[in-house]
Design a protein around this motif. Structure first.
Motif, PDB file in Angstrom:
ATOM      1  N   LEU A 160       0.694  -1.262   0.045  1.00  0.00           N
ATOM      2  CA  LEU A 160      -0.092  -0.028  -0.103  1.00  0.00           C
ATOM      3  C   LEU A 160       0.952   1.371   0.059  1.00  0.00           C
ATOM      4  CD1 LEU A 160      -2.705  -1.074   2.562  1.00  0.00           C
ATOM      5  CD2 LEU A 160      -3.035  -1.079   0.077  1.00  0.00           C
ATOM      6  N   ASN A 161       0.730   2.051  -0.910  1.00  0.00           N
ATOM      7  CA  ASN A 161       1.334   3.357  -0.809  1.00  0.00           C
ATOM      8  C   ASN A 161       0.588   4.577  -0.294  1.00  0.00           C
ATOM      9  OD1 ASN A 161      -0.556   4.198  -3.167  1.00  0.00           O
ATOM     10  ND2 ASN A 161       0.668   2.900  -4.633  1.00  0.00           N
ATOM     11  N   ALA A 162       0.964   5.913  -0.579  1.00  0.00           N
ATOM     12  CA  ALA A 162       0.419   6.934   0.188  1.00  0.00           C
ATOM     13  C   ALA A 162      -1.116   7.159  -0.590  1.00  0.00           C
ATOM     14  CB  ALA A 162       1.424   8.052  -0.070  1.00  0.00           C
ATOM     15  N   PHE A 163      -0.984   6.920  -1.796  1.00  0.00           N
ATOM     16  CA  PHE A 163      -2.352   7.237  -2.439  1.00  0.00           C
ATOM     17  C   PHE A 163      -3.270   6.262  -2.006  1.00  0.00           C
ATOM     18  CE2 PHE A 163      -5.182   9.103  -5.530  1.00  0.00           C
ATOM     19  CZ  PHE A 163      -5.944   8.031  -6.065  1.00  0.00           C
ATOM     20  N   ASP A 164      -3.021   4.776  -1.790  1.00  0.00           N
ATOM     21  CA  ASP A 164      -4.019   3.986  -1.190  1.00  0.00           C
ATOM     22  C   ASP A 164      -4.417   4.454   0.117  1.00  0.00           C
ATOM     23  OD1 ASP A 164      -1.673   1.467  -2.530  1.00  0.00           O
ATOM     24  OD2 ASP A 164      -3.700   2.145  -3.255  1.00  0.00           O
ATOM     25  N   TYR A 165      -3.627   4.955   0.965  1.00  0.00           N
ATOM     26  CA  TYR A 165      -3.975   5.491   2.340  1.00  0.00           C
ATOM     27  C   TYR A 165      -4.805   6.621   2.206  1.00  0.00           C
ATOM     28  CZ  TYR A 165      -0.688   2.007   4.224  1.00  0.00           C
ATOM     29  OH  TYR A 165      -0.131   1.048   4.674  1.00  0.00           O
ATOM     30  N   SER A 166      -4.711   7.543   1.232  1.00  0.00           N
ATOM     31  CA  SER A 166      -5.517   8.481   0.958  1.00  0.00           C
ATOM     32  C   SER A 166      -7.039   8.214   0.545  1.00  0.00           C
ATOM     33  CB  SER A 166      -5.221   9.581  -0.045  1.00  0.00           C
ATOM     34  OG  SER A 166      -3.595   9.770   0.048  1.00  0.00           O
ATOM     35  N   VAL A 167      -6.964   7.255  -0.502  1.00  0.00           N
ATOM     36  CA  VAL A 167      -8.151   6.867  -0.778  1.00  0.00           C
ATOM     37  C   VAL A 167      -8.994   6.136   0.322  1.00  0.00           C
ATOM     38  CG1 VAL A 167      -9.227   5.044  -2.454  1.00  0.00           C
ATOM     39  CG2 VAL A 167      -7.569   6.472  -3.187  1.00  0.00           C
ATOM     40  N   LEU A 168      -8.072   5.450   1.275  1.00  0.00           N
ATOM     41  CA  LEU A 168      -8.921   4.693   2.381  1.00  0.00           C
ATOM     42  C   LEU A 168      -9.504   5.656   3.145  1.00  0.00           C
ATOM     43  CD1 LEU A 168      -9.130   1.913   3.979  1.00  0.00           C
ATOM     44  CD2 LEU A 168      -6.790   2.242   4.842  1.00  0.00           C
ATOM     45  N   ALA A 169      -8.714   6.841   3.188  1.00  0.00           N
ATOM     46  CA  ALA A 169      -9.176   7.755   4.371  1.00  0.00           C
ATOM     47  C   ALA A 169     -10.661   8.273   3.878  1.00  0.00           C
ATOM     48  CB  ALA A 169      -8.245   8.834   4.597  1.00  0.00           C
ATOM     49  N   VAL A 170     -10.486   8.670   2.607  1.00  0.00           N
ATOM     50  CA  VAL A 170     -11.983   9.165   2.091  1.00  0.00           C
ATOM     51  C   VAL A 170     -13.117   8.260   1.867  1.00  0.00           C
ATOM     52  CG1 VAL A 170     -12.853  10.330  -0.045  1.00  0.00           C
ATOM     53  CG2 VAL A 170     -10.383  10.927   0.699  1.00  0.00           C
ATOM     54  N   SER A 171     -12.555   7.070   1.548  1.00  0.00           N
ATOM     55  CA  SER A 171     -13.438   5.700   1.503  1.00  0.00           C
ATOM     56  C   SER A 171     -14.173   5.479   2.884  1.00  0.00           C
ATOM     57  CB  SER A 171     -12.742   4.480   1.055  1.00  0.00           C
ATOM     58  OG  SER A 171     -12.319   4.602  -0.124  1.00  0.00           O
ATOM     59  N   VAL A 172     -13.329   6.001   4.036  1.00  0.00           N
ATOM     60  CA  VAL A 172     -13.959   5.583   5.118  1.00  0.00           C
ATOM     61  C   VAL A 172     -15.008   6.698   5.531  1.00  0.00           C
ATOM     62  CG1 VAL A 172     -13.461   5.856   7.955  1.00  0.00           C
ATOM     63  CG2 VAL A 172     -11.934   4.502   6.391  1.00  0.00           C
ATOM     64  N   ILE A 173     -14.930   7.716   5.161  1.00  0.00           N
ATOM     65  CA  ILE A 173     -15.993   8.847   5.159  1.00  0.00           C
ATOM     66  C   ILE A 173     -17.334   8.347   4.254  1.00  0.00           C
ATOM     67  CG2 ILE A 173     -16.518  11.071   4.728  1.00  0.00           C
ATOM     68  CD1 ILE A 173     -13.525  11.809   5.012  1.00  0.00           C
TER      69      ILE A 173
END
Lengths: 443, 509
Positions: A160-173
């Motif tokens: 998992l890279n930085a973008f994956d984590y960013s997507v994860l964060a927004v996905s949680v919302i």
């Protein structure tokens, strides 16, 4: 004084009566309009069947593709660049036709749904809704891509890279938004003035943000393709194609057929010129379906299908002729402007598939005359394509990733057939249930 | 002088071999008052208004100029225009390739795909060049006018005679084609003394004799026409009437002579095809993707077949189905093409062995005629455009998906369907502007006398000029070549314009 009171009262009553009359007439007109609109959309069962047929093909054949012993059915889901598929035209298999046909099916009702919404809620709301819907579909694709990356990371295939984590964060919302929307079914919260709207906005904004992020990262990925020859983020699949095409076509949603045709053709010529540059087709083959650049090609398919829809609703014969010529010209052009290629969404692929999809749809439309089946399973499948897609991704995807090869890849013919039949039956039953409960889940 | 009203209506009959269209949208034939009441009348005129004199008929390369007695319907301009387009392209394709150096860059435009290798020319489909697409348009045009012509004849003379008349016409076309081939292949050699009459085979002797008989007939008819013109201007009506009657007799005899020659040619074709099928061997060859065929013909030595014969055969093979409705004809044509496609797919290569496919190719060519008849029936309906769309798609699927090559030689199904699509599209577009009647109609002028244009182009340009001045033309520079081309085309255009203005139509009657 008594006379004055009498006069003013009577004028008041007269005015009130007139106002009520006007209001009632307006309401009746709106109801009539709505009825017309609803009546229109109810009548076009052939569109539902066509869509259902495509969803069925997309999902079921993808599942059956896992079973090597099903030979013929196994081949049906093969794209041209994935191995031996059933080639119906040079460089194009049956499986290659499904995605463009699905976009074509969207184009049939794209303008109609906008007009419906515009008539009910006004232009601003209709535009915002469609914008959110387009970005939402891209966002949904992004979310599914994240899920795939997370699963691969457990298997060690992906870090998992930085973008994956960013997507994860927004996905949680986004997921919180979904939960909040589900909570609106609770009576206390349902009646609250603000809660449903806030929940809706949280969901739509977050999924739209995911869509925007996906577009940006895919542009960055295209830059990497041009400079290094390989992708880095790989966040572009079929759903993103669909959403991006809808986004590009949105400004033309209420334009006349001639304007749509001119814009689409100008875009097509520009796309063709770019596609024909030496080496570009090979680069476009690297991201799925041509990536962000290929998205413009998919948008051409959508716009041309909107023109087909305009013709269809006015005169079916003209629509048939339009489709026939498009398919013929597309195939003829393969001799001069390149082969039919799903991978890069080649220009001939665009034109040919607009035509072929139109012809197949007209076949469904023609068959509508002869049968009015009670067991209309294609309509059930066609009513909730997004849901069916998600069910296929999660349920069947999970199943195929967990079961051993002896039950899947190496399964004998009888077992493979049985699994296929059960999967189709379960999915059909699910689709039927949704249809029976008149549940339509859309973005 | 008899008035038009005295004329018997039995005189209405046309004998156009190629130019059926003239009679479809206009009154079929109206005969001038002094014309005989024979059934063998051919008169087709565009728009006539005067009722006056006897007409003069010059058959064969016959000029039939008659004045209508009844109000005539106007010609369907779209048919004239598409015919004019074909003929114009044909004349250019005969004339311009003579100047090999000057028009070198345009050469691929007029180059047919090689009959063995399928290569060459600007190809629109593999093995099909642009130049291959115009001849079938003629056949399509024949189809456009065939049914209505048949029905109008049927009304006048009954079905058996109508069928006989059309059959004679198509056989006459075959005969005319043979005569042109005879001139090209045999008579020229005899005149150059490169061969002697005694050395020829029996059937070749028959053809050469028939050729000279044809020349004799045509000469006599031309002389009679000239005399008739003189008598007409001298206002000797009675004498003119006699001359015209004599001319008619010669014309009718000539028509049947051509038909008999056509029948003989058909017999040779059938025999040759049978021998070919029996002895055909296909060979692979490097650089030749289609391979080549080898066969032995013992009976007649060769199969004499070319474009005009092909057109005649196409008409003959379509004739049995002319009485069917449009769906019947569509069904027959589609079944023919499907069967033919399956035959080719599973190994038949016989169609490639004869020019235009000979008898086997006739299946494809006759299908083009039948589709032409169907297109005419649909011309005013919105469903018309489904035909070119679907035939184009069918052609491409047969070629790219099913693997049946499109090839002019043999008129394979994809080739036939492609030509139908193109012809139907072009004609459909011309139909859209049918009401546009400019003062000067270039294409309609060229389309009014196709037989004359064809015969002059072949005979005069290709054979005589091309034969005698071949080297000089080939070496000519651009500007002189351009000048000669413009001059020739200008003369053709002027002649066509004049003939159409004077309502002079040259047909085979």
């Amino acid at each position: 004084m008594k006379k004055n009171i009498k006069e003013s009262l009577s004028s008041f009553f007269v005015k009130t009566k007139e106002k009520i009359k006007v209001y009632t007439n307006n309401y009746k007109n709106k109801q009539n309009e709505l009825s017309e609109i609803l009546a229109e959309s109810q009548r076009i069962k052939s569109i539902d069947r066509f869509r259902g047929f495509l969803v069925f093909c997309m999902l079921v054949f993808q599942f059956l593709n896992k079973f090597d012993n099903l030979t013929f059915l196994n081949k049906l889901a093969n794209h041209y660049n994935h191995g031996i598929g059933i080639e119906i035209l040079p460089h194009m298999t049956i499986a290659d036709m499904v995605a463009p046909a699905f976009i074509f099916a969207i184009g049939l009702t794209f303008a109609m749904t906008f007009i419906k919404r515009q008539k009910l809620y006004g232009t601003k709301i209709a535009v915002v809704h469609h914008l959110e819907r387009s970005l939402g579909i891209i966002g949904l694709g992004c979310f599914l891509g994240l899920c795939g990356n997370i699963l691969d990371s457990f298997g060690g295939k992906h870090t998992l890279n930085a973008f994956d984590y960013s997507v994860l964060a927004v996905s949680v919302i986004m997921l919180i938004g979904i939960v909040l929307r589900l909570l609106t079914n609770v009576p206390k919260l349902k009646n609250n003035k603000y809660f449903p709207k806030i929940a809706e906005q949280i969901f739509y904004i977050s999924i739209s943000v995911l869509g925007i992020m996906d577009i940006i990262i895919t542009c960055i990925d295209w830059h990497y393709v041009l400079t290094t020859g390989d992708l880095v983020y790989r966040y572009w699949l079929t759903l993103q194609d669909i959403g991006f095409a809808m986004l590009i076509a949105l400004p033309l949603i209420k334009a006349g057929s001639f304007v749509k045709f001119s814009v689409a053709t100008a875009g097509f010529i520009g796309y063709t010129v770019y596609h024909q540059q030496p080496g570009v087709m090979e680069l476009l083959d690297i991201p799925v379906h041509g990536g962000i650049i290929g998205g413009f090609g998919w948008a051409m398919i959508l716009i041309y299908s909107m023109i087909f829809a305009d013709l269809y609703f006015k005169d079916k014969t003209n629509a048939l002729i339009y489709a026939g010529f498009f398919a013929g010209i597309g195939i003829l052009l393969t001799q001069w402007i390149g082969v039919l290629n799903l991978g890069s969404c080649s220009p001939t692929f665009i034109i040919t598939n607009v035509g072929l999809s139109g012809l197949i749809f007209m076949l469904f439309d023609y068959c509508d005359k002869f049968r009015k089946p009670s067991f209309d399973f294609l309509v059930w499948w066609g009513k909730n394509p997004i849901v069916m897609f998600l069910v296929e991704f999660f349920a069947i995807g999970l199943y195929t990733s967990l079961v051993p090869d002896s039950i899947l890849k190496d399964a004998p013919l009888w077992l493979a057939s049985l699994e296929g039949i059960i999967a189709v039956a379960i999915l059909t039953a699910f689709a039927y249930l949704l249809s029976r409960k008149k549940k339509t889940i859309r973005l | 002088m008899k008035t038009p009203k005295d004329k018997s209506k039995k005189d209405l009959q046309e004998n156009n071999l190629l130019d059926e269209s003239i009679n479809t949208e206009q009154s079929d034939t109206t005969v001038a008052s002094e014309k005989s009441t024979t059934d063998e009348k051919t008169t087709v005129i565009n728009d006539t208004t005067e009722v006056a004199e006897a007409a003069t008929t010059i058959s064969n390369t016959a000029v039939t100029t008659e004045i209508a007695l009844q109000p005539k319907k106007e010609r369907l301009l779209s048919i004239d225009r598409i015919r004019g387009l074909c003929i114009f392209c044909f004349v250019c394709s005969v004339l311009m390739p003579l100047f090999e150096t000057a028009f070198e860059k345009l050469a691929p435009l007029f180059e047919h795909a090689h009959r063995q290798t399928g290569l060459g020319g600007w190809q629109i489909l593999p093995y099909v060049s642009i130049a291959d697409l115009f001849a079938p348009m003629f056949i399509f045009i024949m189809g456009l006018t065939m049914v209505k012509s048949f029905k109008s004849r049927e009304k006048k003379v009954g079905t058996p005679r109508a069928v006989l008349q059309l059959a004679v016409r198509f056989l006459g076309l075959i005969g005319l084609g043979i005569m042109l081939n005879t001139f090209e292949d045999l008579v020229v050699d005899l005149l150059k003394k490169e061969a002697t009459f005694g050395e020829l085979q029996f059937y070749e002797k028959v053809f050469v004799t028939a050729f000279w008989a044809t020349v004799g007939f045509v000469s006599i008819m031309l002389i009679l026409t000239l005399v008739s013109l003189i008598l007409r201007y001298a206002k000797c009506a009675k004498a003119n009437n006699i001359i015209v009657k004599i001319n008619d007799v010669f014309a009718n005899i000539f028509k049947y002579v051509l038909a008999i020659i056509g029948l003989l040619s058909l017999y040779i074709l059938i025999v040759g095809t049978a021998e070919m099928l029996n002895t055909l061997v296909w060979h692979e060859e490097e650089g030749n993707p289609l391979g080549w065929q080898e066969y032995t013909l013992t009976k007649f030595g060769s199969i004499w077949w070319d474009t005009l014969q092909n057109i005649g055969l196409a008409g003959l093979m379509a004739l049995p189905f002319v009485a069917l409705g449009r769906r019947g004809r569509l069904t027959v044509a589609s079944i023919n093409l499907i069967v033919y496609a399956i035959m080719i797919k599973y190994g038949s290569t016989a169609y490639r062995a004869v020019v235009e496919g000979g008898l086997i190719g006739g299946i494809g060519w006759s299908s083009i005629v039948l589709f032409g008849t169907v297109c005419f029936d649909y011309k005013d309906e919105k469903e018309y455009w489904i035909i070119p769309a679907i035939t184009l798609l069918a052609a491409l699927f047969l070629d790219f998906t099913y693997g049946v090559i499109a090839f002019k030689r043999g008129c394979t199904p994809p080739y036939a369907l492609l030509c139908i699509s193109l012809s139907a599209t072009v004609w459909g577009l011309f139909n859209k502007i049918n009401d546009w009647k400019p003062k000067y109609d270039f294409l309609a002028d060229w389309g009014s006398n196709p037989i004359l244009n064809y015969a002059v182009a072949i005979f005069f340009i290709a054979i005589l000029l091309g034969g005698k001045y071949e080297e000089q033309f080939a070496a000519m520079k651009l500007w002189p070549a351009l000048g000669i081309t413009v001059l020739f085309l200008g003369v053709f255009t002027a002649a066509n314009w004049l003939m159409r203005k004077k309502q002079v139509y040259i047909k085979i009657s």
